[in-house]
Motif scaffolding. Structure first.
Motif, mmCIF file in Angstrom:
data_model
loop_
_atom_site.group_PDB
_atom_site.id
_atom_site.type_symbol
_atom_site.label_atom_id
_atom_site.label_comp_id
_atom_site.label_asym_id
_atom_site.label_seq_id
_atom_site.Cartn_x
_atom_site.Cartn_y
_atom_site.Cartn_z
ATOM 1 N N ARG A 124 5.525 -12.317 15.700
ATOM 2 C CA ARG A 124 5.830 -10.959 15.270
ATOM 3 C C ARG A 124 6.986 -10.298 16.016
ATOM 4 N N PRO A 125 7.167 -10.532 17.356
ATOM 5 C CA PRO A 125 8.230 -9.802 18.064
ATOM 6 C C PRO A 125 9.606 -10.147 17.509
ATOM 7 N N ASP A 126 10.460 -9.138 17.493
ATOM 8 C CA ASP A 126 11.840 -9.325 17.082
ATOM 9 C C ASP A 126 12.589 -9.957 18.254
ATOM 10 N N GLY A 127 13.011 -11.197 18.089
ATOM 11 C CA GLY A 127 13.672 -11.942 19.161
ATOM 12 C C GLY A 127 14.926 -11.261 19.670
ATOM 13 N N LYS A 128 15.751 -10.728 18.779
ATOM 14 C CA LYS A 128 16.990 -10.070 19.203
ATOM 15 C C LYS A 128 16.690 -8.819 20.017
ATOM 16 N N LYS A 129 15.726 -8.023 19.568
ATOM 17 C CA LYS A 129 15.365 -6.819 20.316
ATOM 18 C C LYS A 129 14.863 -7.192 21.707
ATOM 19 N N LEU A 130 14.024 -8.227 21.766
ATOM 20 C CA LEU A 130 13.478 -8.661 23.045
ATOM 21 C C LEU A 130 14.591 -9.132 23.969
#
Length: 55
Positions: free
Chosen positions: A15-21
């Motif tokens: 679920r986490p947005d890789g780019k945001k992370l």
């Protein structure tokens, strides 16, 4: 023990947005994220003890 009325995510790791992370980590704010997660975990443990119920 489960949460009533909430749908569980079968794959939270997807679920986490890789780019945001990645941007968050590179921005030097990962420590803030870790502290926030620790505080949320602490609250979750307290909520289990308090056993709040919806009206």
């Amino acid at each position: 023990m489960g949460l009533e009325g909430l749908v569980a995510c079968d794959s939270p790791h997807e679920r986490p947005d890789g780019k945001k992370l990645k941007d968050h980590i590179q921005g030097g704010r990962i420590e803030e994220g870790i502290l926030q997660a620790a505080e949320e975990l602490s609250l979750a443990r307290k909520m289990i003890q308090w056993k709040p119920r919806a009206p």
